[in-house]
Design a protein around this motif. Structure first.
Motif, short mmCIF file in Angstrom:
data_model
loop_
_atom_site.label_atom_id
_atom_site.label_comp_id
_atom_site.label_asym_id
_atom_site.label_seq_id
_atom_site.Cartn_x
_atom_site.Cartn_y
_atom_site.Cartn_z
N THR A 588 0.87 -1.14 0.36
CA THR A 588 -0.23 0.03 0.07
C THR A 588 0.79 1.16 -0.17
N ARG A 589 1.83 1.40 0.55
CA ARG A 589 3.06 2.15 0.72
C ARG A 589 3.49 2.82 -1.05
N LYS A 590 3.79 1.19 -1.62
CA LYS A 590 4.08 1.79 -3.22
C LYS A 590 3.25 2.63 -3.73
N MET A 591 2.03 1.51 -4.02
CA MET A 591 0.89 1.92 -4.40
C MET A 591 0.53 3.89 -4.54
N LYS A 592 0.59 4.49 -2.66
CA LYS A 592 0.52 5.36 -1.99
C LYS A 592 1.34 6.13 -2.83
N LEU A 593 2.60 5.97 -3.48
CA LEU A 593 4.12 7.12 -4.08
C LEU A 593 3.05 6.74 -5.25
N LEU A 594 2.54 5.65 -5.79
CA LEU A 594 2.97 6.22 -7.71
C LEU A 594 1.22 6.93 -7.81
N LYS A 595 0.53 6.66 -7.00
CA LYS A 595 -1.19 7.66 -7.04
C LYS A 595 -0.43 8.95 -7.06
N ARG A 596 0.20 9.16 -5.39
CA ARG A 596 0.52 10.33 -5.51
C ARG A 596 1.66 11.26 -6.89
N GLN A 597 2.28 10.10 -7.02
CA GLN A 597 3.35 11.13 -8.86
C GLN A 597 2.15 11.63 -9.54
N ALA A 598 1.59 10.75 -10.04
CA ALA A 598 0.12 10.26 -10.71
C ALA A 598 -0.35 11.82 -10.81
N GLU A 599 -1.10 12.35 -9.27
CA GLU A 599 -1.16 13.11 -9.60
C GLU A 599 -1.19 14.35 -9.93
N GLY A 600 0.14 14.29 -9.67
CA GLY A 600 1.53 15.28 -9.50
C GLY A 600 0.82 15.55 -11.41
N LYS A 601 1.66 14.56 -11.82
CA LYS A 601 1.87 14.68 -13.69
C LYS A 601 0.49 15.67 -13.76
N LYS A 602 -0.18 15.37 -13.59
CA LYS A 602 -2.04 15.17 -13.58
C LYS A 602 -2.06 17.26 -13.67
N LYS A 603 -1.08 17.59 -12.72
CA LYS A 603 -1.29 18.80 -12.44
C LYS A 603 -0.97 19.62 -12.82
N LEU A 604 0.69 18.85 -12.85
CA LEU A 604 1.40 19.61 -14.35
C LEU A 604 1.43 19.87 -15.44
N ARG A 605 0.30 19.07 -15.81
CA ARG A 605 0.41 19.27 -17.23
C ARG A 605 -0.83 19.95 -17.73
N LYS A 606 -1.93 20.27 -16.60
CA LYS A 606 -2.21 21.29 -16.92
C LYS A 606 -2.28 22.69 -16.21
N ILE A 607 -0.81 23.15 -15.88
CA ILE A 607 -0.52 24.30 -15.54
C ILE A 607 1.27 23.75 -16.44
N GLY A 608 1.31 22.99 -17.10
CA GLY A 608 2.40 23.54 -17.81
C GLY A 608 2.50 24.14 -18.79
N ASN A 609 3.43 24.55 -19.29
CA ASN A 609 3.05 25.63 -20.39
C ASN A 609 4.52 25.36 -21.79
N ILE A 610 4.30 24.58 -22.60
CA ILE A 610 5.04 23.63 -23.68
C ILE A 610 5.53 24.96 -24.29
N GLU A 611 6.96 25.18 -24.35
CA GLU A 611 7.57 26.41 -25.67
C GLU A 611 7.49 25.25 -26.51
N VAL A 612 7.74 25.70 -27.83
CA VAL A 612 8.16 24.76 -28.99
C VAL A 612 9.58 25.94 -28.96
N PRO A 613 10.45 25.55 -29.13
CA PRO A 613 12.85 25.33 -29.30
C PRO A 613 12.33 25.91 -31.47
N LYS A 614 13.03 26.97 -31.28
CA LYS A 614 13.41 27.20 -32.55
C LYS A 614 13.63 26.35 -33.40
#
Length: 627
Positions: A588-614
């Motif tokens: 359950t500790r491992k699952m908790k860490l993986l779930k926290r990581q997935a939630e963080g990436k989901k939030k980062l994807r919403k607010i993350g700004n993708i800049e296309v390099p030249k």
């Protein structure tokens, strides 16, 4: 372009000197003496006039108008124009006869690398025949359809042409196209059947083709091998016999046509001129009919084939002129030059070139904008068939929209920029202009798209008219959105293409957006044909996937038409091993860490700004023929 078959289809149009009139008298052909003969022999090419080691200034007044012949060599690509030019230069003593004489007039690095002529070159030849010395001005022209504008301009300085045809291949597309250029210019045409030394050569078959297609009697064809030098002297004799001298008046005021030009950073513009009237010498004050600016002539001369200054140039002769034009805007192809205080009626000039391929060109670094602008101006002076319009892009900055006569023309122009001006550029995928009809003046909503149309009668390919073996004339209506290149490419580049603008027609074009995680990248929005939308969108998505740097979150790359996604690629996220510190314990500790990581990436994807390099834009927009 469609024409009926048969040898009499232009009877009654007595335009060309050989098309009508009494039969020409056959003069006795006398073989000229070797180039090393003494100058006292009137039949020998005079030295220093016929020598590559020419050091004395030639006296051009020695050549009256009746002893001048101006001619071009025209043919389909790879039929032996440049090789024939090499042999003519050798026979007249203009260059020494060595095994290294290959493509002597092809001076550009790109020409030698690709083995084709892309730029017309002029050479003055001195040749003795029948006890008289003649001045023969030769212009070697390109054979590929992408450089046909070079041919049309070169013919303006000539009274005749050598129409070279491969004894193995026979008449091909550019053979016909170049013949029509000469025919419309009312020039004498001398058919030359080359490569008779080839194993599969069939000169008799080619003779019949020439007679049927061009209505030129087969007995007027000259059979040669330019590579071996077989019967090449007969070509020089025919030039003197069959091509008339120029119709000019030396007693009239100066009237010179600028038919080509180059730029030298020390001497300014070097203009290639054909004199139709009068004479010009160093120190004369001349006026440009285009700019009305007055210049003082610094140097005049001929090309042998390198520049050789002379005291004067006379009407009927072809040479170069330097008059202190320091900027490319002062030089105009087709301009008329005349003496100060002796104005004349300007010559007609040239028809504008018809671009078929359009592409964007941008500097890799915007700090190089001015240098690239100068390079493009100088190169377009030398290649006036390129059209240039200023353009800009949010992703690539300021640049230009260039129009070319074909894909090879575009590649050669880009290569010349790199080789001659050390300019590296971003060249975008070639497209064509289009028009959009809006719903209303206030509502910016596209109702339909219009694309330029080539003149014809319907959409289907007409039945070919067979005018000779392996030679057909076809006619097809097409739009300029890729169809032109498809026609030529399907013929293995053996087809010739010409078109007339027939206005615009409604087409099934769609606006395609490129999205990164749901956000539209405006710089990559494009208009494509509905049938090609998927392939184009898929290609752009794949290029972006290969070019975008990976993030800590997943990047969805989508191509969409309206709300419909037609292609998608995914850039996988970097994955941090959050279980590295777990050396056991409850699952359950491992699952908790993986779930926290997935939630963080989901939030980062919403607010993350993708800049296309030249560099990613460069890879996506740059021309990639293999794609």
């Amino acid at each position: 372009m469609w024409i009926p078959a048969g040898r009499s289809w232009w009877r009654g149009r007595a335009l060309a000197p050989w098309a009508s009139g009494p039969a020409r008298p056959r003069l006795p052909w006398s073989r000229p003496a070797p180039t090393h003969a003494v100058a006292t022999d009137p039949r020998a090419p005079s030295r220093p006039y016929g020598s590559a080691e020419l050091k004395e200034t030639p006296d051009m007044s020695r050549f009256p108008v009746e002893d001048i012949r101006n001619f071009s060599i025209i043919a389909h690509v790879d039929h032996g124009k440049s090789t024939l030019a090499d042999r003519l230069l050798e026979l007249t003593g203009t260059i020494e006869k060595t095994t290294n004489n290959k493509q002597v007039l092809d001076k550009l690095q790109v020409e030698r690398e690709r083995g084709i002529t892309v730029k017309a070159q002029t050479a003055s030849l001195f040749y003795s025949f029948g006890g008289k010395q003649y001045l023969l001005n030769l212009i070697d022209t390109p054979g590929h359809v992408d450089f046909s504008y070079e041919v049309s301009r070169s013919l303006s300085a000539c009274q005749g042409v050598l129409l070279v045809v491969d004894a193995n291949e026979g008449i091909q597309a550019q053979t016909v196209a170049n013949f029509f250029l000469a025919f419309e210019a009312q020039l004498s045409v001398i058919p030359v059947i080359n490569k008779i030394d080839l194993k599969n050569a069939d000169p008799e078959r080619v003779e019949k083709q020439i007679e049927k297609v061009f209505d030129i009697p087969s007995e007027e064809c000259i059979k040669i091998s330019a590579k071996l030098g077989t019967n090449v002297e007969s070509v020089l004799h025919a030039v003197i016999e069959r091509i008339p001298p120029p119709k000019v008046h030396r007693n009239n005021p100066l009237k010179a046509l600028v038919f080509d030009s180059t730029f030298d950073q020390y001497r300014g513009v070097i203009a290639n001129v054909a004199l139709f009237d009068g004479m010009v010498s160093k120190g004369d004050k001349i006026v440009s009919a285009h700019t009305l600016k007055t210049y003082e002539v610094n140097e005049v001369g001929i090309l042998v084939p390198n520049e050789q200054s002379t005291h004067k140039l006379y009407a009927g002769q072809v040479g170069y002129l330097i008059a202190g034009m320091k900027t490319v805007t002062e030089a105009q192809i087709g301009d008329t030059l005349y003496l100060h205080k002796h104005p004349v009626e300007p010559l007609p000039g040239f028809k504008s070139a018809k671009p078929m391929v359009f592409a964007g060109m941008y500097p890799i670094d915007q700090s190089e904008y001015n240098n690239l602008k100068s390079a493009i101006e100088k190169l377009t002076l030398n290649d006036s068939s390129v059209t240039v319009h200023r353009d800009s892009s949010l992703a690539l900055g300021a640049g230009w929209r260039l129009g070319f006569l074909g894909l090879l023309h575009m590649e050669v122009f880009n290569q010349r920029l790199e080789q001659e001006y050390n300019a590296s550029v971003i060249l975008t995928t070639p497209t064509v202009p289009y028009k959009a009809v809006l719903a209303s003046a206030k509502l910016i909503k596209v109702v339909k798209y219009l694309i330029p149309l080539c003149m014809s009668t319907n959409r289907e390919l007409h039945k070919g008219v067979k005018v000779a073996e392996k030679l057909y004339f076809l006619k097809k209506m097409c739009n300029l959105l890729g169809s032109i290149m498809a026609i030529i490419s399907s013929s293995f580049l053996l087809a010739s293409f010409d078109y007339e603008d027939a206005g615009y027609q409604t087409a099934e074009l769609v606006k395609m957006d490129i999205l990164l995680n749901g956000n539209i990248v405006e710089e990559l929005t494009t208009v494509v044909h509905k049938d090609k939308a998927y392939s184009v969108g898929k290609t752009i998505c794949e290029r972006l996937k290969d070019s975008l740097p990976r993030q800590l979150f997943e990047i969805a790359i989508q191509a969409s038409i309206g709300s419909k996604v037609i292609a998608r690629e995914t850039v996988k996220a970097y994955r941090k091993n959050v279980l590295a510190k777990c050396y056991g314990g409850d699952i359950t500790r491992k699952m908790k860490l993986l779930k926290r990581q997935a939630e963080g990436k989901k939030k980062l994807r919403k607010i993350g700004n993708i800049e296309v390099p030249k560099d990613a834009f460069i890879k996506v927009l740059k021309t990639q023929p293999n794609k």
